[in-house]
Design an enzyme around this catalytic site. Structure first.
Site, PDB file in Angstrom:
ATOM      1  CG  ASP A 183      -2.056   0.979   1.031  1.00 61.67           C
ATOM      2  OD1 ASP A 183      -2.111   2.029  -0.042  1.00 61.67           O
ATOM      3  OD2 ASP A 183      -3.138   1.313   2.480  1.00 61.67           O
ATOM      4  CD  GLU A 215      -4.609   7.048  -0.206  1.00 60.49           C
ATOM      5  OE1 GLU A 215      -5.581   6.064  -0.566  1.00 60.49           O
ATOM      6  OE2 GLU A 215      -3.339   6.423   0.779  1.00 60.49           O
ATOM      7  CD  GLU A 216      -1.596   4.825   2.878  1.00 54.43           C
ATOM      8  OE1 GLU A 216      -2.774   5.119   4.292  1.00 54.43           O
ATOM      9  OE2 GLU A 216      -2.002   3.853   2.548  1.00 54.43           O
ATOM     10  CG  ASP A 238      -4.465   1.822  -3.064  1.00 53.46           C
ATOM     11  OD1 ASP A 238      -4.177   1.330  -2.267  1.00 53.46           O
ATOM     12  OD2 ASP A 238      -4.742   3.709  -2.748  1.00 53.46           O
TER      13      ASP A 238
END
Length: 362
Positions: A183, A215-216, A238
């Protein structure tokens, strides 16, 4: 020892690279190395997302393929007098997967220092304490220092990146790949391989392969990259939750490793665009590419930012079922990766003006 082929070597370099949100430079350089030979142009948005442009038809629709560069990790917040590191999580973590795990601190000069998240031995824990989860705010990292002065002399200071440590591993069943940061280095790898495939194909559009930042922590880089590109169609590549391990119920996930890419119908950031979803499913069935439907009510993907760009862009997330997400090590199936690359390549080849217009008004 298993000899790594070209594709596995790329996956190893991507996953071994260190890059939490806001610190993606090392990962971006790896992605640039692999995608540049297949791009007409490499640019960046203002936050550092990589944008690789490949022109098939200059006046065709703009198709954005987005993976994100960042991984979940930690950040140094304080150093106590005895030389122990206090830290902040960056991205979502469950405390029970963190204790006694090896980590790497990256200093501002780029030097790496090994540490471990400290834990008490069971011998000194009361029966009540053994039953309780340990609070993340009380955790610390031990880097083998004896004082705050020693730690600072090594170049460690607040704001420094801390990443989980784990080396890429091909398992005994060689279809199973174990690594940190699937990820979302797997999304970046998919983007690279799709552009590679398109070197040999005609495609009636302009493709933008993106390695997005941050993104996280809120789908941030995808928002700025999509604002730069103004795509007509958006795909987020993803990871998704695998449901094939003990303890995961069918209510939580139906997906199994090896059963094909996950087509996300709903997540916390996006209701997948109906017309684009049907287009994806029809192409997969036409070509006999296996796929799985999945929803992620507790999380989002970069498609959540892409689809809200300007006047809106039909978007969907296509993901790889992954075991043990947001931990030091997770597992994917190589067939799922290769089937996703094939599916995205074929989707791009079919996205001409007529197809995009039909999708928008489906």
């Amino acid at each position: 020892m298993i000899k790594l082929d070209e594709q596995l070597t790329m996956l190893k370099e991507l996953t071994d690279a260190k890059g939490i949100p806001g610190n993606e430079r090392e990962v971006r350089e790896v992605m640039k190395k692999y995608i540049a030979p297949f791009a007409d142009e490499i640019t960046y948005d203002g936050l550092g997302s990589l944008i690789a442009k490949k022109v098939g038809l200059a006046d065709g629709p703009k198709v954005m393929l987005g993976g994100h560069l960042d991984e979940v990790g930690f950040m140094v917040t304080n150093i106590d007098d005895k030389g122990f590191i206090r830290f902040q999580t960056v991205g979502g973590w469950w405390g029970q997967v963190m204790l006694a795990q090896r980590v790497t601190i990256v200093t501002s000069k780029g030097e790496t220092i090994t540490g471990v998240i400290g834990s008490k031995p069971p011998h000194i824990l009361s029966p009540e304490a053994r039953k309780k989860p340990f609070d993340i705010k009380d955790m610390f990292i031990d880097i083998g220092a004896t004082s705050k002065e020693e730690v600072t002399s090594w170049g460690v200071r607040p704001g420094d990146m801390i990443v989980p440590y784990f080396e890429f591993t091909v398992m005994k069943n060689e279809k199973f790949l174990l690594a940190k940061a699937w990820d979302n280095r797997i999304g970046c790898a998919i983007v690279i391989d799709v552009l590679k495939n398109l070197q040999k194909e005609q495609h009636p559009n302009i493709v933008y392969g993106v390695g997005a930042v941050q993104e996280e922590v809120g789908l941030r880089g995808a928002k700025t990259a999509a604002f730069t590109i103004e795509p007509d169609i958006g795909f987020a590549l993803d990871v998704g939750t695998a449901g094939d391990t003990p303890g995961v119920t069918e209510k939580e996930s139906l997906s199994k490793l090896g059963n094909g890419p996950q087509i996300i119908i709903y997540d916390a950031s996006l209701v997948s665009h109906k017309g684009l979803r049907e287009f994806v499913v029809n192409v997969a069935e036409e070509l006999h590419i296996p796929y799985q439907f999945e929803s992620i009510p507790g999380g989002g993907t970069d498609a959540g930012s892409i689809h809200l760009t300007k006047s809106g862009a039909p978007s969907i997330a296509i993901t790889i079922a992954t075991r043990y997400l947001h931990s030091n090590a997770s597992i994917i199936h190589r067939d799922d990766y290769e089937n996703t690359v094939t599916l995205l390549t074929e989707l791009v080849k079919r996205l001409d003006v007529d197809a995009v217009n039909k999708i928008k008004f489906e």
